[in-house]
Design an enzyme around this catalytic site. Structure first.
Site, mmCIF file in Angstrom:
data_model
loop_
_atom_site.group_PDB
_atom_site.id
_atom_site.type_symbol
_atom_site.label_atom_id
_atom_site.label_comp_id
_atom_site.label_asym_id
_atom_site.label_seq_id
_atom_site.Cartn_x
_atom_site.Cartn_y
_atom_site.Cartn_z
ATOM 1 N N LYS A 186 0.860 -1.189 0.000
ATOM 2 C CA LYS A 186 0.000 0.000 0.000
ATOM 3 C C LYS A 186 0.891 1.233 0.000
ATOM 4 O O LYS A 186 1.600 1.513 0.976
ATOM 5 C CB LYS A 186 -0.890 -0.004 1.245
ATOM 6 C CG LYS A 186 -1.538 1.346 1.596
ATOM 7 C CD LYS A 186 -2.548 1.798 0.570
ATOM 8 C CE LYS A 186 -3.196 3.111 0.982
ATOM 9 N NZ LYS A 186 -2.271 4.272 0.847
ATOM 10 N N LYS A 189 -1.046 7.816 -0.697
ATOM 11 C CA LYS A 189 -1.924 8.357 -1.736
ATOM 12 C C LYS A 189 -1.342 9.599 -2.396
ATOM 13 O O LYS A 189 -1.729 9.945 -3.520
ATOM 14 C CB LYS A 189 -3.307 8.668 -1.163
ATOM 15 C CG LYS A 189 -3.333 9.782 -0.128
ATOM 16 C CD LYS A 189 -4.742 9.999 0.395
ATOM 17 C CE LYS A 189 -4.795 11.109 1.443
ATOM 18 N NZ LYS A 189 -6.176 11.308 1.959
ATOM 19 N N GLU A 262 8.956 1.816 11.418
ATOM 20 C CA GLU A 262 9.931 2.910 11.294
ATOM 21 C C GLU A 262 9.125 4.185 11.391
ATOM 22 O O GLU A 262 8.436 4.564 10.451
ATOM 23 C CB GLU A 262 10.685 2.783 9.964
ATOM 24 C CG GLU A 262 11.983 3.559 9.946
ATOM 25 C CD GLU A 262 11.798 4.979 9.476
ATOM 26 O OE1 GLU A 262 11.734 5.882 10.353
ATOM 27 O OE2 GLU A 262 11.697 5.198 8.273
ATOM 28 N N LEU A 263 9.209 4.839 12.541
ATOM 29 C CA LEU A 263 8.267 5.895 12.889
ATOM 30 C C LEU A 263 8.945 7.263 12.948
ATOM 31 O O LEU A 263 9.899 7.523 12.237
ATOM 32 C CB LEU A 263 7.575 5.526 14.208
ATOM 33 C CG LEU A 263 6.945 4.120 14.219
ATOM 34 C CD1 LEU A 263 6.357 3.791 15.585
ATOM 35 C CD2 LEU A 263 5.904 3.968 13.125
ATOM 36 N N ARG A 290 18.284 17.794 2.876
ATOM 37 C CA ARG A 290 17.978 16.663 1.996
ATOM 38 C C ARG A 290 16.477 16.435 1.994
ATOM 39 O O ARG A 290 15.827 16.398 3.029
ATOM 40 C CB ARG A 290 18.696 15.412 2.506
ATOM 41 C CG ARG A 290 18.402 14.139 1.744
ATOM 42 C CD ARG A 290 19.222 12.998 2.337
ATOM 43 N NE ARG A 290 18.945 11.734 1.676
ATOM 44 C CZ ARG A 290 18.568 10.639 2.308
ATOM 45 N NH1 ARG A 290 18.401 10.660 3.628
ATOM 46 N NH2 ARG A 290 18.365 9.522 1.650
ATOM 47 N N CYS A 296 12.533 11.418 8.033
ATOM 48 C CA CYS A 296 12.531 11.079 9.458
ATOM 49 C C CYS A 296 13.927 11.177 10.045
ATOM 50 O O CYS A 296 14.080 11.314 11.258
ATOM 51 C CB CYS A 296 11.953 9.691 9.670
ATOM 52 S SG CYS A 296 12.747 8.417 8.676
ATOM 53 N N GLU A 392 8.616 17.138 15.540
ATOM 54 C CA GLU A 392 9.240 16.761 14.275
ATOM 55 C C GLU A 392 8.758 17.748 13.220
ATOM 56 O O GLU A 392 7.567 17.804 12.909
ATOM 57 C CB GLU A 392 8.872 15.330 13.880
ATOM 58 C CG GLU A 392 9.575 14.882 12.608
ATOM 59 C CD GLU A 392 9.341 13.424 12.279
ATOM 60 O OE1 GLU A 392 10.195 12.831 11.589
ATOM 61 O OE2 GLU A 392 8.293 12.881 12.690
#
Length: 493
Positions: A186, A189, A262-263, A290, A296, A392
């Site tokens: 998946k 979108k 992987e958050l 970058r 992340c 973040e």
């Protein structure tokens, strides 16, 4: 190379727009579509079939049906498919780079870099497929021979983010194929086109039908929800935000699924007083800018020793002010747009809050007027209690804060619930080891601002997730361990 409108149109027309289910590109069961937009202009690039729950289950049924035969496929055959796909992507590198620039926004030079990086996972795991060793040892008591085997974990659900459309797909599909797992992929979108083209290449490379199924759609939960509830699913791998990852882990717990998460990240970049400042500025620039800061691993907090803060800041701000925010296909572009308007608004809200809390704008600090979703490259001088240091940012914004001692820098670096990437700049190797032992991050860059590599294990600690992608560890995430205790016929003789 100049990119013409005709070149863009021809490439977009060549990308499959359907759902890949059991080796065929199909229309969605709902007979609806969703649009993919160019973030540099806001214009629609293409319309894709809008997959839903019925499509997701059809894709998952195909993956389950293919699992038994695929698991029995010799490792060399799986390796050969991955290597052919690697070669084919190399041949079409410009197509993949342009497609990522169109749907995600990054300048073409950066997109070409992602092709090299992302495609590297296919080559790496083509090599790992045939080197996934078990072991056989004699038991301590001398009565058993202990054989340890690695087996494919089974059908997988792979969910990728929008910021690295090729690399995030290859980083999950590569080890799954190498280990002998089937999957439903998946894509986000906002950037599904690169995934569609990648899946087409995997087909052309000889991947059997049903091994890789791709369902894109406007509702992620409509696709992932029913698959997560199916007891045949054995693993889910997700890259994205921590709140979504937590929800997926809760859903995965119902069937005790293997998970790779992987958050989020809140990477500190520490510049000590003995650092080579020119190297630190270049490393900081790479770690921050970058992918327009939409990574992340992006440096999110710049912790600079008070003795060198003024010089570092002056040089770093000059690097930011030299950037040119332009559509990624423009040869002069060195900074692309933010992925959509909502994300840009979120970034500006963080900057506004930081200024209201006493932060000083050193450069930038606002949206770029005109078409698309550009944001000015921004540097802020803040105190260590500024709220932006807790967030973040996911954009081209660099908050700079000073420290006095090594102990203070370590304390500030660890003052976050996240633990993915971190960066240290110092000429002292002993300091590198000393600090890396004490900071709570899965990745540490020493005098380097970009450290991701297919041959290295990528992943974090704390709320930045669990599991590792890449390296020798990457294939382990897609296998289970089976132990066979064999009676030793020579025991007692």
């Amino acid at each position: 190379m100049t990119v013409t409108a005709e070149r863009e149109k021809a490439l977009l027309e060549s990308v499959p727009k359907g759902l890949l289910i059991d080796g065929e590109w199909r229309e969605a069961s709902s007979d609806t579509t969703f649009d993919v937009k160019d973030p540099a202009t806001g214009e629609v690039l293409a319309s894709l079939q809008d997959g839903g729950s019925d499509d997701a289950m059809a894709a998952f049924d195909a993956a389950c049906a293919a699992q038994k035969d695929w698991a029995r496929t010799p490792a060399k055959e799986r390796a050969d498919i991955l290597r052919r796909a690697y070669d084919m992507i190399n041949e079409r590198a410009e197509d993949f780079a342009l497609l990522m620039t169109l749907e995600m926004g990054k300048p073409l030079a950066e997109a070409r870099g992602e092709v090299t990086y992302g495609n590297g996972f296919l080559r790496w795991f083509s090599e790992e497929a045939v080197r996934h060793y078990g072991r056989t040892v004699n038991g301590p008591e001398g009565t058993l021979r202990m054989q340890v085997n690695h087996k494919p974990v089974g059908p997988c659900l792979l969910i990728t983010p929008w910021n690295f459309p090729l690399a995030m797909a290859t980083r999950k599909v590569g080890p799954a194929v190498a280990a002998g797992c089937t999957m439903v992929l998946k894509a986000a979108k906002l950037t599904p086109l690169t995934t569609q083209l990648f899946a087409q290449v995997m087909q052309e490379a000889g991947l059997p039908k049903g091994v890789l199924n791709v369902v894109s759609g406007s509702s992620a939960s409509a696709i992932s929800g029913p698959i997560l509830e199916d007891p045949r699913l054995r693993k889910v791998s997700f890259t994205g935000s921590t709140p979504v990852g937590v929800k997926l882990m809760q859903d995965a717990a119902k069937n005790v699924l293997r998970t790779s998460m992987e958050l989020g990240g809140n990477a500190p970049l520490i510049v000590f007083e003995d650092a080579d400042l020119d190297a630190a500025v270049e490393g900081a620039f790479a770690a921050k800018m970058r992918n327009m800061g939409e990574a992340c691993t992006a440096a999110n907090r710049f912790l600079v020793h008070e003795d060198v803060a003024e010089e570092f800041t002056k040089k770093f701000v000059a690097r930011l002010e030299a950037l040119k925010p332009l559509r990624g296909t423009d040869p002069d572009s060195t900074l692309g747009p933010i992925v959509d308007e909502g994300a840009r608004d979120d970034i500006h809200a963080l900057v506004t809050e930081a200024v209201e809390a006493g932060g000083e704008v050193l450069t930038g600090g606002d949206k770029v007027e005109g078409p698309g979703y550009f944001y000015q490259p921004t540097a802020l001088k803040v105190d260590k209690d500024n709220p932006i240091l807790k967030q973040e940012i996911f954009g081209p914004v660099a908050p700079i804060v000073t420290f006095s001692t090594e102990e203070e820098a370590i304390e500030m670096a660890n003052d976050t619930e996240y633990g993915l990437a971190s960066y240290i700049f110092s000429k002292d190797y002993t300091r590198m080891y000393r600090v890396s032992e004490q900071i709570e991050f899965g990745l540490v860059g020493y005098n380097a601002g970009v450290i991701s590599n297919p041959a290295a294990p990528f992943g974090g600690v704390k709320q930045s997730g669990l599991g590792r992608e890449g390296g020798a560890e990457g294939i382990e995430e897609y296998t289970t361990v089976q132990y066979i205790g064999i009676a030793d016929p020579y025991a007692g003789k």
